[in-house]
Design an enzyme around this catalytic site. Structure first.
Site: not given
Ligand SMILES: *Cc1c(COP(=O)(O)O)cnc(C)c1O
Length: 366
Positions: A37, A261
């Site tokens: 994702k 800054y």
């Molecule tokens: C993002 C996500 C993962 C992956 O989690 P990590 O901690 O990055 O391994 C797994 N399951 C779900 C439902 C997620 O939203």
């Protein structure tokens, strides 16, 4: 100058694949999927997903239908693609055409899915249950209600049962065993109704949770991309990302002068500093001020605030012949500075560091 003054982001696909293979080797049961994702956590799904597919991965997780459609073009028809945020009626055609598996996360969503696809062949879904995170998933009582209606789960073609762990990166947290027990119990009872049901629980951290079953499929994300699956960093993965920023200017700073800054960072002794191209518009978080560092022969402390397009680092402690010159690249992520180290300096987590890496760098896949 021979090189354009933009940061160089190098992403090792072989390290992603090695991390995936290492995770797979940890499994006591089931298969190893991959969460890609958010553009594979910012590293580029169009490169990462095909590399994982070539390595043998056949289960991919994305957030939205739009991400899933793009992924389907990249990896072809023989892998399962799960959409973690589930299903909207407007997306039905895309779900059917691209063979996507929605992760149904609420009771209303379940009923919408059931109405839309009830009875159609090859339209399977995953049902997510809440086991203690109270974010996504149907509650235990809602699950009971669904189970009580004859034929309902069958018509919705529930093929997967999922839940998500809230604290697996802290193995001693009591919520872990509570969630494991609730998930196992729900799985056992639902399998009596749906003997073909498959189970998926673990994210990266869940894979390393002592006593956790791996069930039929695990869903690692961050650990594929080099982030530690433990909050305390006690399990290291292979580094995947290297970010090098070019020095735009080297300057000597007199005692009493301020740097950057806000004018709050004051030179207490004569200093030499480098200004590099790359700032908060590129994902170098402003919260790195006072805590960030770069690497060039030695660790270089950040001076002053992060600007939109640049940061300043102290090179006073380097011998003059070791100091970087204009155009030299200094490391801000890589073998000497892990994503977890940068994240902790910025007061955040590796996930945020990776997903914010900007689009202005020149990207190189190796
Ligand atoms: C993002 C996500 C993962 C992956 O989690 P990590 O901690 O990055 O391994 C797994 N399951 C779900 C439902 C997620 O939203």
């Amino acid at each position: 100058m021979s090189r354009p003054l933009v940061g160089r982001l190098t992403i090792s696909l072989s390290a992603v694949v090695e991390n995936w293979q290492h995770l797979r080797s940890q499994l006591r049961s089931g298969r190893c999927g991959a969460v890609v994702k958010a553009d594979a956590y910012g590293l580029g799904v169009s490169e990462v997903a095909p590399a994982l597919r070539r390595a043998g991965c056949r289960h991919f997780f994305v957030s939205s239908a739009a991400e899933a459609i793009e992924l389907r073009q990249l990896i072809g028809p023989d892998s399962q693609i799960f959409v973690l945020q589930g299903f909207d009626d407007s997306e039905l055609q895309a779900y059917l055409e691209h063979q996507l598996v929605p992760v149904i996360v609420s009771l209303p969503m379940f009923h919408r899915w059931h109405r839309a696809v009830g009875g159609r062949p090859n339209a399977t879904c995953a049902l997510k249950i809440d086991t203690g995170m109270n974010r996504f998933g149907v509650s235990p009582s809602e699950l009971q209600a669904l189970t009580a209606e004859p034929g309902l789960l069958e018509a919705a073609q529930v093929q997967w049962l999922m839940s998500h762990l809230a604290c697996a990166d802290a193995p001693a947290h009591p919520l872990n065993s509570k969630q494991l027990e609730r998930f196992s119990a729900a799985g056992r009872s639902l399998k009596r109704r749906l003997p073909q049901l498959q189970l998926s629980l673990a994210n990266s951290a869940g894979i390393f949770l002592a006593g956790a079953a791996h069930y039929d499929l695990v869903r690692p994300g961050i650990s594929l991309y080099g982030g530690s699956p433990r909050a305390d960093g006690s399990i290291a993965m292979k580094p995947v990302v290297q970010l090098q920023l070019p020095v735009v200017q080297v300057r000597e700073i007199a005692v009493g002068e301020s740097i950057g800054y806000g004018g709050e960072c004051i030179a207490r002794k004569p200093m030499v500093a480098v200004a590099v191209a790359g700032g908060y518009a590129d994902g170098l978080l402003r919260s790195l001020a006072g805590a960030g560092h770069a690497w060039f022969h030695k660790s270089l402390p950040m001076l002053g605030r992060v600007s939109m397009d640049c940061c300043i680092y102290d090179v006073t402690h380097l011998a003059p012949f070791q100091r970087p010159s204009e155009g030299d690249l200094i490391e801000v992520l890589g073998p000497n500075i892990s994503v977890d180290a940068m994240a902790s300096a910025a007061g955040t987590i590796s996930y945020e560091v990776l997903t914010r890496l900007g689009q202005r760098f020149s990207r190189h896949y190796i």
